[in-house]
Each structure stands twice: as structure tokens, then as C-alpha cells.
Design a protein around this motif. Structure first.
Motif, PDB file in Angstrom:
ATOM      1  N   LEU A 212       0.820  -0.944   0.145  1.00  0.00           N
ATOM      2  CA  LEU A 212       0.082   0.242   0.071  1.00  0.00           C
ATOM      3  C   LEU A 212       1.050   1.124   0.001  1.00  0.00           C
ATOM      4  O   LEU A 212       1.687   1.376   0.955  1.00  0.00           O
ATOM      5  N   SER A 213       0.700   2.293  -1.291  1.00  0.00           N
ATOM      6  CA  SER A 213       1.902   3.202  -1.298  1.00  0.00           C
ATOM      7  C   SER A 213       1.295   4.377  -0.305  1.00  0.00           C
ATOM      8  O   SER A 213       0.188   5.024  -0.859  1.00  0.00           O
ATOM      9  N   VAL A 214       1.881   4.604   0.475  1.00  0.00           N
ATOM     10  CA  VAL A 214       1.586   5.900   1.344  1.00  0.00           C
ATOM     11  C   VAL A 214       3.009   6.412   1.920  1.00  0.00           C
ATOM     12  O   VAL A 214       3.982   5.659   2.219  1.00  0.00           O
ATOM     13  N   ASP A 215       3.232   7.782   1.956  1.00  0.00           N
ATOM     14  CA  ASP A 215       4.467   8.370   2.090  1.00  0.00           C
ATOM     15  C   ASP A 215       4.691   8.824   3.603  1.00  0.00           C
ATOM     16  O   ASP A 215       5.905   9.108   3.963  1.00  0.00           O
ATOM     17  N   GLY A 216       3.579   8.685   4.465  1.00  0.00           N
ATOM     18  CA  GLY A 216       3.803   9.230   5.775  1.00  0.00           C
ATOM     19  C   GLY A 216       2.858  10.452   6.196  1.00  0.00           C
ATOM     20  O   GLY A 216       1.541  10.151   5.758  1.00  0.00           O
ATOM     21  N   ARG A 217       3.216  11.285   6.887  1.00  0.00           N
ATOM     22  CA  ARG A 217       2.247  12.581   7.168  1.00  0.00           C
ATOM     23  C   ARG A 217       1.531  13.221   5.965  1.00  0.00           C
ATOM     24  O   ARG A 217       2.045  13.095   4.948  1.00  0.00           O
ATOM     25  N   VAL A 220       3.469  15.496   3.853  1.00  0.00           N
ATOM     26  CA  VAL A 220       4.448  15.002   2.969  1.00  0.00           C
ATOM     27  C   VAL A 220       4.140  14.000   1.772  1.00  0.00           C
ATOM     28  O   VAL A 220       4.483  14.331   0.556  1.00  0.00           O
ATOM     29  N   HIS A 221       2.872  13.253   2.370  1.00  0.00           N
ATOM     30  CA  HIS A 221       2.262  12.462   1.187  1.00  0.00           C
ATOM     31  C   HIS A 221       1.558  13.320   0.120  1.00  0.00           C
ATOM     32  O   HIS A 221       1.915  12.966  -1.170  1.00  0.00           O
ATOM     33  N   ASP A 222       0.818  14.223   0.344  1.00  0.00           N
ATOM     34  CA  ASP A 222       0.129  15.207  -0.294  1.00  0.00           C
ATOM     35  C   ASP A 222       1.272  15.754  -1.578  1.00  0.00           C
ATOM     36  O   ASP A 222       0.798  16.313  -2.481  1.00  0.00           O
ATOM     37  N   HIS A 223       2.399  16.273  -0.862  1.00  0.00           N
ATOM     38  CA  HIS A 223       3.207  17.013  -1.731  1.00  0.00           C
ATOM     39  C   HIS A 223       3.942  16.252  -2.859  1.00  0.00           C
ATOM     40  O   HIS A 223       3.914  16.454  -4.048  1.00  0.00           O
ATOM     41  N   MET A 224       4.022  14.818  -2.476  1.00  0.00           N
ATOM     42  CA  MET A 224       4.735  13.995  -3.360  1.00  0.00           C
ATOM     43  C   MET A 224       3.913  13.223  -4.195  1.00  0.00           C
ATOM     44  O   MET A 224       4.204  12.557  -5.365  1.00  0.00           O
ATOM     45  N   ARG A 225       2.419  12.988  -3.665  1.00  0.00           N
ATOM     46  CA  ARG A 225       1.887  11.749  -4.352  1.00  0.00           C
ATOM     47  C   ARG A 225       0.226  12.308  -4.685  1.00  0.00           C
ATOM     48  O   ARG A 225      -0.946  12.044  -4.269  1.00  0.00           O
ATOM     49  N   PRO A 226       0.445  13.612  -5.307  1.00  0.00           N
ATOM     50  CA  PRO A 226      -1.037  14.350  -5.859  1.00  0.00           C
ATOM     51  C   PRO A 226      -1.649  13.647  -6.887  1.00  0.00           C
ATOM     52  O   PRO A 226      -1.138  12.886  -7.692  1.00  0.00           O
ATOM     53  N   HIS A 261      14.647  14.497  -0.386  1.00  0.00           N
ATOM     54  CA  HIS A 261      15.246  15.654   0.163  1.00  0.00           C
ATOM     55  C   HIS A 261      14.401  16.486   0.877  1.00  0.00           C
ATOM     56  O   HIS A 261      14.952  17.208   1.979  1.00  0.00           O
ATOM     57  N   TYR A 262      13.030  16.424   0.704  1.00  0.00           N
ATOM     58  CA  TYR A 262      12.070  17.345   1.342  1.00  0.00           C
ATOM     59  C   TYR A 262      11.763  16.626   2.454  1.00  0.00           C
ATOM     60  O   TYR A 262      11.199  17.403   3.503  1.00  0.00           O
ATOM     61  N   ASN A 263      11.916  15.456   2.898  1.00  0.00           N
ATOM     62  CA  ASN A 263      11.496  14.939   4.351  1.00  0.00           C
ATOM     63  C   ASN A 263      12.725  14.364   4.934  1.00  0.00           C
ATOM     64  O   ASN A 263      12.186  12.875   5.145  1.00  0.00           O
ATOM     65  N   LEU A 264      13.730  14.883   5.253  1.00  0.00           N
ATOM     66  CA  LEU A 264      14.767  13.879   5.688  1.00  0.00           C
ATOM     67  C   LEU A 264      14.505  13.583   7.207  1.00  0.00           C
ATOM     68  O   LEU A 264      15.093  12.567   7.691  1.00  0.00           O
ATOM     69  N   ASP A 265      13.548  14.391   7.686  1.00  0.00           N
ATOM     70  CA  ASP A 265      13.023  13.690   8.913  1.00  0.00           C
ATOM     71  C   ASP A 265      12.310  12.775   8.890  1.00  0.00           C
ATOM     72  O   ASP A 265      11.179  12.633   9.783  1.00  0.00           O
ATOM     73  N   PHE A 266      12.417  11.709   8.139  1.00  0.00           N
ATOM     74  CA  PHE A 266      11.357  10.551   7.857  1.00  0.00           C
ATOM     75  C   PHE A 266      11.311   9.685   8.879  1.00  0.00           C
ATOM     76  O   PHE A 266       9.989   9.072   8.759  1.00  0.00           O
ATOM     77  N   SER A 267      11.970   9.788  10.015  1.00  0.00           N
ATOM     78  CA  SER A 267      11.372   8.780  11.170  1.00  0.00           C
ATOM     79  C   SER A 267      10.106   9.100  11.677  1.00  0.00           C
ATOM     80  O   SER A 267       9.350   8.664  11.985  1.00  0.00           O
ATOM     81  N   ALA A 295      15.985  14.958  -5.030  1.00  0.00           N
ATOM     82  CA  ALA A 295      16.969  13.803  -4.789  1.00  0.00           C
ATOM     83  C   ALA A 295      17.693  13.588  -3.513  1.00  0.00           C
ATOM     84  O   ALA A 295      17.869  14.719  -2.997  1.00  0.00           O
ATOM     85  N   ILE A 296      18.154  12.785  -3.113  1.00  0.00           N
ATOM     86  CA  ILE A 296      18.861  12.638  -1.768  1.00  0.00           C
ATOM     87  C   ILE A 296      20.434  13.073  -2.295  1.00  0.00           C
ATOM     88  O   ILE A 296      20.734  12.533  -3.122  1.00  0.00           O
ATOM     89  N   ARG A 297      20.923  14.125  -1.506  1.00  0.00           N
ATOM     90  CA  ARG A 297      22.248  14.668  -1.711  1.00  0.00           C
ATOM     91  C   ARG A 297      23.273  13.874  -0.836  1.00  0.00           C
ATOM     92  O   ARG A 297      22.934  13.626   0.306  1.00  0.00           O
TER      93      ARG A 297
END
Length: 455
Positions: A212-217, A220-226, A261-267, A295-297
Motif C-alpha cells: 500500500l503506497s503511502v509516504d507518511g504525514r 509529505v504524502h500530498d506534496h509528493m503523491r498528488p 530531500h524534502y522530508n529528511l526527518d522521515f522517522s 533527490a537525496i544529496r
């Protein structure tokens, strides 16, 4: 090349015997003794090196205990596989055991990081016909040798956009099982937009696993999965996913997210999903070209390392409180050491595992789809470029220079061939950021096991 990997984490001194997979949690004296012992020093020499820090009796006791472990094959063990890897890869009969069916090269979301380009995969939108899917299953049966258990993943794009064909192919597969003494394990990956009670009921009956694809908060999810017009999808899919996970008794599924890169606080995203009640969670780093804004830098890596540490500590705390959950990247079976078969063969892409496009073309895996030099054949003609299979069959930790001195090489088997190709144009290359994060995850997984073993 060292035969052990020492590190300190969360107050533990941990030693991994790389080739045997044995884990040792040691005191500070032993932690300091081990490097000298590996250099071939005896107790007198080591005592001279460390007598300003530890009592001589403790040093000599530690040396004796380490030497005993070495005699028992649990410390400083040699690599017994490198000398036989060529024989193994040349003589092993390769059978196909799994297919990733791209049931839909189309999607109802427009995820910013999607390597499939909204389901198009560098090409045209298309839905797989039942006839193409049937031929793919027939190919799998015919090329699986004596193997009984076979796996088919319904992938996309979004598979639920071609739901009737999914159901028809499952029905066809079940009909073939008794005829050919095979057992299919079907799996499905979905973004949840079209998920409903009928889909859930069918999946609970027929799907061995559902992703089930979901990115979290939510933010975060709505920014990347619209959706394609920009609206977020979190509020639509989360209630469905919660219901679905419960209907599967919190088992045989996982919520799978991607951090960027936008949610490096992914924990925080992992823990958000845990707080929603999900017990099977995977949130993984995006793999993207460095010119992508998400991208992760390289400079992001230290923060990501800290996040893994934070997550590991919180998982220990929750487990002890009876509120534990599984995090996919920390799930390592340490009971028997690294799996010999896995360490020699990797994930099986291009050999045991193939991806199938809607029109029936074969590629080594879903991340190679659209890379024409890796077009291997099709459902009508079979494998027409066997050399690609041979190249992948020889791809392992001993063919990758970057793996030679890596303590984690037997846990990732050289990493992802697709990532290596996309970053170095060589399936025997490596994706350095991915390697750094893999090493950290192995360290965290071992530390968690050590902490929970104290209970």
C-alpha cells in the motif's frame, strides 16, 4: 581487508564477524583488544598496548575468550565462498520463479518521484490484455523447471485500473496449479485510489502480500503523491488502508513510502504510520538523478543516519511497551548468519525474476523497463537475448569492486543492479549513497536485536 566490523551504537559495543555472520556484544576491553588480535598480536603485545587503560588480567581474559571464539569458527572467519563463486554461477541451472506483471502502464496519480513517469515508462500508456498476461503465466510455468512455488506481482502504474484482468489472471493461474504441480503466490501494489470492499475481499482471499503506497504525514504524502490536477490523495487513501490492514489482521501487507530531500526527518513519517496502527511499514530513500530537486544529496546522508538511529531507539522503546511494529529495512534474520544463497545470487533480477510490459516484453526488472538495451525477449518468442541473463547471473558481491571491503556485502548481495546501472551505467557498479544507507540500516538492525535480547 578486515574480517570483523566493530561499531558502537546506543551504548552497545557490537562486533560482526563478517564471513560467518556471528554477532558479539562485548565489553570495552574486548572492543579494544580485537583490532590488535586481528593483526596477529599475542596477549603480551596487546597488554603492552592497552595496559595504561585496562588491568592486565582483564586484557588477558579477553584475549583468551576471543581466541576460543576464533577456534569455534565464530570470529575472524575466512571467506570460503570467493573461491567457488565462478563454479557456482557457471553450473547453477537458472529457472524463472517470479514475474512482475506491468498490468497497467497508466496511473491516476502524478507522483513527483515516480520512475515510471505516471505509469508510462518512457513509452505509451497501455493496459495488459488477458491474452498477454496468460502467455506470461504460461512462460513462467514452462521455464520454472521443478520449482513448485512461483510468484507473480501485479504492478503498474496502478494495477487497479486494470482490475478485471488481474482477477482473470488469478483465476487462470489457479486453474494451472493442479495441472502442472505449481503453487502461485500473487501479490499486488496499489496507491489505494480505486481500493474498495470488493478489491479488499478478493485480495484477502488470493493475494499473499499487498503493498500500500503511502509516504507518511499528510503534508509529505500530498506534496509528493498528488492527483494530476494537484489535489492531495492522503485523505482518500488512508482510511481505506487502515481498514485493509485490519482486514488482513495486520499481516501479509506493508505500507510502503518514499522519503526525499524534502522530508529528511522521515522517522516522523514512519512513526506517524505506526501511530495510525500499521504494523508492517517500509519507508525507503528515493533513488533519483542528482539534478532532481527532491533527490537525496551526499550532504543529506549525516541527517539520514541520525534519523535511522532515532527510529531504531524508538522502535526498541515501543517494542518493550508492547506497541512494536516491523520496519522493513531493519528486518534482518541474524539467527543463521547471512544466507549463502542470497549472498551469491542477489535478488535474482534478470535471471529468476523478470518484468513483463503490457505488450509482453521481458526486462530484467521493473526498473529496467524502457531501457531498450535490456529488452530480453517477449511472451511470444521467450528469451531472445540469453546473454543478458548470463550477465545478470554473474553479478554478485565478488564482481563489484565497491563491495570488496564492505562489511554489509552479504546482507545486500551487492545492492540493486538497476541503481548501479542508472548511476554508473554498469550493473556491476554501485550507488554510493545507497551503500552508505544500507550499511547504517544493517548496524541499526543488529543493535535492535542486541537491545531486545537483553529482555
Amino acid at each position: 581487508m578486515s574480517l570483523i566490523h566493530r561499531y558502537q551504537s546506543n551504548g552497545y559495543n557490537i562486533v560482526l564477524d563478517i564471513n560467518s555472520g556471528c554477532i558479539h556484544v562485548v565489553d570495552q576491553v574486548t572492543y579494544e583488544v580485537l583490532p590488535y588480535l586481528e593483526q596477529g598480536m599475542d596477549a603480551d603485545q596487546i597488554s603492552e598496548k592497552l595496559n595504561d587503560r585496562f588491568p592486565e588480567e582483564q586484557i588477558r581474559t579477553s584475549v583468551a575468550e576471543c581466541e576460543k571464539l576464533q577456534k569455534e569458527g565464530m570470529l575472524f572467519t575466512k571467506d570460503i565462498y570467493e573461491n567457488v563463486i565462478d563454479e557456482f554461477t557457471n553450473n547453477r541451472q537458472t529457472v524463472v520463479k517470479a514475474l512482475c506483471l506491468h498490468i497497467a502502464h497508466d496511473c491516476n496519480l502524478a507522483c513527483r518521484y515516480c520512475f515510471a513517469e505516471e505509469g508510462e515508462y518512457h513509452g505509451r500508456r497501455a493496459l495488459m490484455s488477458f491474452e498477454v498476461g496468460k502467455k506470461a503465466l504460461d512462460f513462467l510455468i514452462a521455464n520454472s523447471g521443478s520449482r513448485h512455488n512461483l510468484e507473480v506481482d501485479f504492478f503498474g502504474g496502478e494495477p487497479l485500473m486494470n482490475w478485471q484482468v488481474v482477477k482473470d489472471l488469478v483465476k487462470y493461474g489457479r486453474e494451472q496449479e493442479a495441472l502442472y504441480n505449481k503453487k502461485f503466490r500473487f501479490t499486488l501494489t496499489t496507491n489505494g485510489v480505486l481500493l474498495n470492499d470488493e478489491v479488499m475481499e478478493f485480495c484477502n482471499k488470493e493475494m499473499g502480500n499487498v503493498v500500500l503506497s503511502v509516504d507518511g504525514r499528510k503534508e509529505v504524502h500530498d506534496h509528493m503523491r498528488p492527483f494530476r490536477k494537484g489535489a492531495g490523495s492522503y485523505d482518500l487513501v488512508i482510511p481505506k488502508f487502515i481498514k485493509f490492514a485490519e482486514s488482513r489482521n495486520q499481516d501479509k501487507y506493508y505500507v510502503r513510502g518514499t522519503f526525499t530531500h524534502y522530508n529528511l526527518d522521515f522517522s516522523k513519517d514512519v512513526l506517524h504510520l505506526a501511530d495510525l496502527g500499521f504494523k508492517q511499514i517500509s519507508v525507503e530513500p528515493v533513488v533519483a538523478a542528482q539534478d532532481e530537486d527532491y533527490a537525496i544529496r551526499p550532504e543529506d546522508v549525516p541527517q539520514i543516519m541520525e534519523e535511522y538511529d532515532l527510529l531504531a531507539k524508538e522502535m526498541i522503546k515501543r517494542e518493550k511497551e508492547g506497541k512494536g511494529f516491523n520496519f522493513f529495512h531493519f528486518m534482518i534474520d541474524l539467527t543463521g548468519g547471512p544466507c549463502v544463497y542470497k549472498r551469491l545470487s542477489g535478488c535474482g533480477s534478470g535471471t529468476e525474476y523478470l518484468a513483463v510490459t503490457p505488450w509482453g516484453d521481458f526486462y530484467p526488472c521493473h526498473q529496467f523497463v524502457g531501457e531498450e538495451e535490456y529488452l530480453m525477449g517477449n511472451v511470444d518468442e521467450g528469451i531472445v537475448k540469453p546473454q543478458i541473463q548470463k550477465d545478470f547471473s554473474k553479478c554478485n558481491v565478488y564482481t563489484k569492486p565497491a563491495c570488496k571491503d564492505c562489511f554489509a556485502r552479504f546482507y545486500c548481495s551487492g545492492g540493486c543492479a538497476a541503481n548501479a546501472y542508472h548511476f554508473q551505467k554498469d550493473i556491476n557498479g554501485n550507488y554510493e549513497i545507497g551503500c552508505q544507507l544500507q550499511r547504517k540500516r544493517v548496524e541499526c538492525a543488529i543493535m535492535i536485536k542486541a537491545a531486545l535480547a537483553e529482555e
